[in-house]
Design a protein around this motif. Structure first.
Motif, PDB file in Angstrom:
ATOM      1  N   ALA A  87       0.233  -1.032  -0.368  1.00 43.99           N
ATOM      2  CA  ALA A  87      -0.098  -0.205  -0.007  1.00 43.99           C
ATOM      3  C   ALA A  87       1.050   1.332  -0.034  1.00 43.99           C
ATOM      4  O   ALA A  87       1.346   1.237   1.199  1.00 43.99           O
ATOM      5  N   LEU A  88       0.991   2.186  -0.832  1.00 42.97           N
ATOM      6  CA  LEU A  88       1.801   3.376  -0.757  1.00 42.97           C
ATOM      7  C   LEU A  88       1.246   3.753  -0.092  1.00 42.97           C
ATOM      8  O   LEU A  88       0.058   4.370   0.893  1.00 42.97           O
ATOM      9  N   VAL A  89       2.812   4.967   0.205  1.00 43.86           N
ATOM     10  CA  VAL A  89       1.976   5.718   2.197  1.00 43.86           C
ATOM     11  C   VAL A  89       3.349   7.449   1.550  1.00 43.86           C
ATOM     12  O   VAL A  89       3.285   6.710   0.060  1.00 43.86           O
ATOM     13  N   LEU A  90       2.637   8.288   2.155  1.00 46.21           N
ATOM     14  CA  LEU A  90       3.128   9.886   1.747  1.00 46.21           C
ATOM     15  C   LEU A  90       4.714   9.391   1.284  1.00 46.21           C
ATOM     16  O   LEU A  90       5.581   8.686   2.352  1.00 46.21           O
ATOM     17  N   ALA A  91       5.693  10.364   0.800  1.00 45.04           N
ATOM     18  CA  ALA A  91       6.899   9.557   0.172  1.00 45.04           C
ATOM     19  C   ALA A  91       7.623   9.996   0.948  1.00 45.04           C
ATOM     20  O   ALA A  91       7.223  11.459   1.375  1.00 45.04           O
ATOM     21  N   THR A  92       8.925   9.464   1.521  1.00 56.81           N
ATOM     22  CA  THR A  92       9.817  10.092   2.565  1.00 56.81           C
ATOM     23  C   THR A  92      11.034  10.346   1.435  1.00 56.81           C
ATOM     24  O   THR A  92      11.984   9.032   0.973  1.00 56.81           O
ATOM     25  N   LEU A  93      11.422  11.612   0.814  1.00 54.70           N
ATOM     26  CA  LEU A  93      12.140  11.635   0.402  1.00 54.70           C
ATOM     27  C   LEU A  93      13.881  11.668   0.214  1.00 54.70           C
ATOM     28  O   LEU A  93      14.287  12.069   1.429  1.00 54.70           O
ATOM     29  N   VAL A  94      15.046  10.767  -0.150  1.00 52.89           N
ATOM     30  CA  VAL A  94      16.466  11.576   0.500  1.00 52.89           C
ATOM     31  C   VAL A  94      16.830  11.907  -1.252  1.00 52.89           C
ATOM     32  O   VAL A  94      17.150  10.928  -2.001  1.00 52.89           O
ATOM     33  N   ASP A  95      17.520  13.083  -1.412  1.00 47.72           N
ATOM     34  CA  ASP A  95      18.813  13.062  -2.796  1.00 47.72           C
ATOM     35  C   ASP A  95      19.729  12.888  -2.261  1.00 47.72           C
ATOM     36  O   ASP A  95      20.458  12.503  -1.001  1.00 47.72           O
ATOM     37  N   ASN A  96      19.869  11.506  -3.296  1.00 50.76           N
ATOM     38  CA  ASN A  96      21.069  10.935  -3.533  1.00 50.76           C
ATOM     39  C   ASN A  96      22.525  11.761  -4.084  1.00 50.76           C
ATOM     40  O   ASN A  96      23.419  10.765  -3.953  1.00 50.76           O
ATOM     41  N   GLY A  97      21.983  12.758  -4.513  1.00 54.27           N
ATOM     42  CA  GLY A  97      23.216  13.819  -4.973  1.00 54.27           C
ATOM     43  C   GLY A  97      24.079  13.414  -6.266  1.00 54.27           C
ATOM     44  O   GLY A  97      24.679  13.749  -6.849  1.00 54.27           O
ATOM     45  N   ASP A  98      23.551  12.185  -6.926  1.00 54.45           N
ATOM     46  CA  ASP A  98      22.932  11.781  -8.009  1.00 54.45           C
ATOM     47  C   ASP A  98      22.519  12.389  -9.072  1.00 54.45           C
ATOM     48  O   ASP A  98      22.806  11.669 -10.039  1.00 54.45           O
ATOM     49  N   GLY A  99      21.466  12.812  -8.808  1.00 56.64           N
ATOM     50  CA  GLY A  99      20.369  13.002 -10.058  1.00 56.64           C
ATOM     51  C   GLY A  99      19.235  12.143  -9.669  1.00 56.64           C
ATOM     52  O   GLY A  99      17.642  11.938 -10.524  1.00 56.64           O
ATOM     53  N   THR A 100      19.876  11.418  -8.424  1.00 53.92           N
ATOM     54  CA  THR A 100      18.238  10.810  -8.451  1.00 53.92           C
ATOM     55  C   THR A 100      17.197  10.958  -6.946  1.00 53.92           C
ATOM     56  O   THR A 100      18.879  11.778  -5.680  1.00 53.92           O
ATOM     57  N   LEU A 101      16.377  11.139  -6.331  1.00 51.65           N
ATOM     58  CA  LEU A 101      15.915  10.117  -5.228  1.00 51.65           C
ATOM     59  C   LEU A 101      15.291   9.115  -4.382  1.00 51.65           C
ATOM     60  O   LEU A 101      15.652   8.339  -5.480  1.00 51.65           O
ATOM     61  N   SER A 102      15.945   8.807  -3.772  1.00 52.41           N
ATOM     62  CA  SER A 102      14.623   7.447  -2.839  1.00 52.41           C
ATOM     63  C   SER A 102      13.750   7.157  -1.983  1.00 52.41           C
ATOM     64  O   SER A 102      13.725   8.848  -1.414  1.00 52.41           O
ATOM     65  N   ASP A 103      13.048   7.335  -2.172  1.00 51.61           N
ATOM     66  CA  ASP A 103      11.469   6.902  -1.320  1.00 51.61           C
ATOM     67  C   ASP A 103      11.630   5.562  -0.752  1.00 51.61           C
ATOM     68  O   ASP A 103      10.805   4.201  -1.675  1.00 51.61           O
ATOM     69  N   ALA A 104      12.537   5.493   0.334  1.00 51.36           N
ATOM     70  CA  ALA A 104      12.338   4.006   0.962  1.00 51.36           C
ATOM     71  C   ALA A 104      10.986   3.232   1.414  1.00 51.36           C
ATOM     72  O   ALA A 104      10.721   2.317   1.638  1.00 51.36           O
ATOM     73  N   ALA A 105      10.332   4.179   1.975  1.00 50.54           N
ATOM     74  CA  ALA A 105       9.312   4.118   1.770  1.00 50.54           C
ATOM     75  C   ALA A 105       7.957   3.225   1.230  1.00 50.54           C
ATOM     76  O   ALA A 105       7.485   2.859   1.474  1.00 50.54           O
ATOM     77  N   ASN A 106       7.981   3.796  -0.084  1.00 48.93           N
ATOM     78  CA  ASN A 106       7.774   2.748  -1.260  1.00 48.93           C
ATOM     79  C   ASN A 106       8.400   2.074  -1.775  1.00 48.93           C
ATOM     80  O   ASN A 106       8.328   1.620  -2.803  1.00 48.93           O
ATOM     81  N   GLY A 107       9.706   2.344  -1.959  1.00 49.50           N
ATOM     82  CA  GLY A 107      10.676   1.175  -2.381  1.00 49.50           C
ATOM     83  C   GLY A 107      11.174   2.110  -3.885  1.00 49.50           C
ATOM     84  O   GLY A 107      11.088   1.158  -4.682  1.00 49.50           O
ATOM     85  N   LEU A 108      10.972   3.319  -3.898  1.00 46.15           N
ATOM     86  CA  LEU A 108      10.626   3.573  -5.213  1.00 46.15           C
ATOM     87  C   LEU A 108      12.536   4.461  -5.282  1.00 46.15           C
ATOM     88  O   LEU A 108      13.123   5.250  -4.574  1.00 46.15           O
ATOM     89  N   MET A 109      12.747   4.631  -6.590  1.00 42.73           N
ATOM     90  CA  MET A 109      13.936   5.865  -6.499  1.00 42.73           C
ATOM     91  C   MET A 109      13.264   6.459  -7.934  1.00 42.73           C
ATOM     92  O   MET A 109      13.091   6.092  -8.794  1.00 42.73           O
ATOM     93  N   TRP A 110      13.599   7.974  -7.846  1.00 44.18           N
ATOM     94  CA  TRP A 110      13.169   8.884  -8.606  1.00 44.18           C
ATOM     95  C   TRP A 110      13.977   9.925  -9.286  1.00 44.18           C
ATOM     96  O   TRP A 110      15.412   9.932  -8.887  1.00 44.18           O
ATOM     97  N   GLU A 111      13.790  10.140 -10.524  1.00 39.34           N
ATOM     98  CA  GLU A 111      14.776  10.748 -11.586  1.00 39.34           C
ATOM     99  C   GLU A 111      13.877  12.220 -11.041  1.00 39.34           C
ATOM    100  O   GLU A 111      13.077  13.280 -11.467  1.00 39.34           O
ATOM    101  N   LYS A 112      15.152  13.416  -9.988  1.00 36.70           N
ATOM    102  CA  LYS A 112      15.264  14.511  -9.648  1.00 36.70           C
ATOM    103  C   LYS A 112      14.844  15.498 -10.531  1.00 36.70           C
ATOM    104  O   LYS A 112      13.933  16.163 -10.323  1.00 36.70           O
ATOM    105  N   ASP A 113      15.605  15.330 -11.595  1.00 31.78           N
ATOM    106  CA  ASP A 113      15.110  17.131 -12.631  1.00 31.78           C
ATOM    107  C   ASP A 113      14.511  16.561 -14.062  1.00 31.78           C
ATOM    108  O   ASP A 113      13.070  17.513 -13.614  1.00 31.78           O
ATOM    109  N   GLY A 114      14.159  15.479 -13.978  1.00 31.22           N
ATOM    110  CA  GLY A 114      13.151  15.047 -15.053  1.00 31.22           C
ATOM    111  C   GLY A 114      13.153  15.367 -16.527  1.00 31.22           C
ATOM    112  O   GLY A 114      14.380  16.291 -16.874  1.00 31.22           O
ATOM    113  N   MET A 115      12.294  15.492 -17.304  1.00 27.79           N
ATOM    114  CA  MET A 115      12.324  15.834 -18.720  1.00 27.79           C
ATOM    115  C   MET A 115      11.274  17.405 -18.936  1.00 27.79           C
ATOM    116  O   MET A 115      10.174  16.761 -18.610  1.00 27.79           O
ATOM    117  N   ALA A 116      11.507  18.141 -19.177  1.00 31.45           N
ATOM    118  CA  ALA A 116      10.693  19.316 -19.535  1.00 31.45           C
ATOM    119  C   ALA A 116       9.940  19.285 -20.414  1.00 31.45           C
ATOM    120  O   ALA A 116      10.753  18.913 -21.436  1.00 31.45           O
TER     121      ALA A 116
END
Length: 231
Positions: free
Chosen positions: A77-106
């Protein structure tokens, strides 16, 4: 006299023979019953062992499947994300087991562009910030990044994907400051930009908290942030 004695002896011998035969028959019958019970007991024991093994196997399989499913999918069950900046252009969300692209494509973006950017099925796998295995996030995954707008946040009243006229998906008022937009802390480079979600043309607008479904054609603004499972 001798004839009479002989007759009596023959009668006695005949009687003793009958008794012995009955005794032998009686003894053989219980033995057969015990053997039958032993065979039946063996089957029962074997059946019990087999049943126990099946049950154990089933339990093990169920546990393994549940654990694997939770881990491999990244979330039950998804919950509110707890984001941690990995310093390499990605964000980790351990609460949901996800990694996000920080900058993205505009944008401007269209459906084909976002699919290609994230390397979804039908397009070559892509490497973003040195990592592969990216995909387009679901609407609910993007909603885990919404804070301060309960209807649009994960578990809120807005239904995913929203109907075009859904009152529950209209957001919580416009904001134009990164400090006040409806993006979780440590979020995207452009925290107020609308983010694409799903493959059905949905935008989650972090400047207003609204969730809007578009027709999946044409181009529009916003940013595509790919997502992947945490390693």
């Amino acid at each position: 006299m001798r004839s009479s004695q002989s007759s009596r002896l023959a009668a006695l011998l005949s009687l003793f023979g009958g008794i012995a035969a009955c005794s032998s028959s009686s003894a053989s019958s219980p033995t057969g019953g015990i053997d039958g019970g032993g065979s039946s007991g063996g089957d029962s024991s074997s059946g019990s062992g087999s049943g126990s093994g099946t049950s154990g196997s089933s339990g093990s399989s169920g546990t393994s499947s549940g654990s694997s499913s939770g881990t491999d999918a990244g979330h039950g069950a998804l919950v509110l994300a707890t984001l941690v900046d990995n310093g390499d252009g990605t964000l980790s969300d351990a609460a949901n087991g996800l990694m996000w692209e920080k900058d993205g494509m505009a944008g401007p973006l269209d459906a084909s562009t976002v699919r290609q950017h994230c390397g979804v099925t039908g397009y070559p796998d892509v490497t973003i910030h040195g990592k592969t295995g990216w995909r387009v996030p679901t609407v609910d995954e993007v909603r885990t990044l919404v804070v301060g707008c309960p209807a649009s946040a994960i578990g809120g009243a807005c239904v995913s994907p929203p109907a075009a006229s859904s009152a529950q998906c209209t957001g919580c008022g416009a904001k134009d400051s990164a400090a006040t937009c409806y993006m979780a802390p440590n979020g995207f480079v452009l925290p107020c930009d609308p983010a694409w979600a799903g493959l059905v043309g949905v935008e989650v607008d972090f400047s207003s908290g609204s969730i809007i479904q578009h027709i999946d054609t044409g181009t529009r603004g916003g940013t595509m942030h790919c997502v992947r499972a945490l390693p």
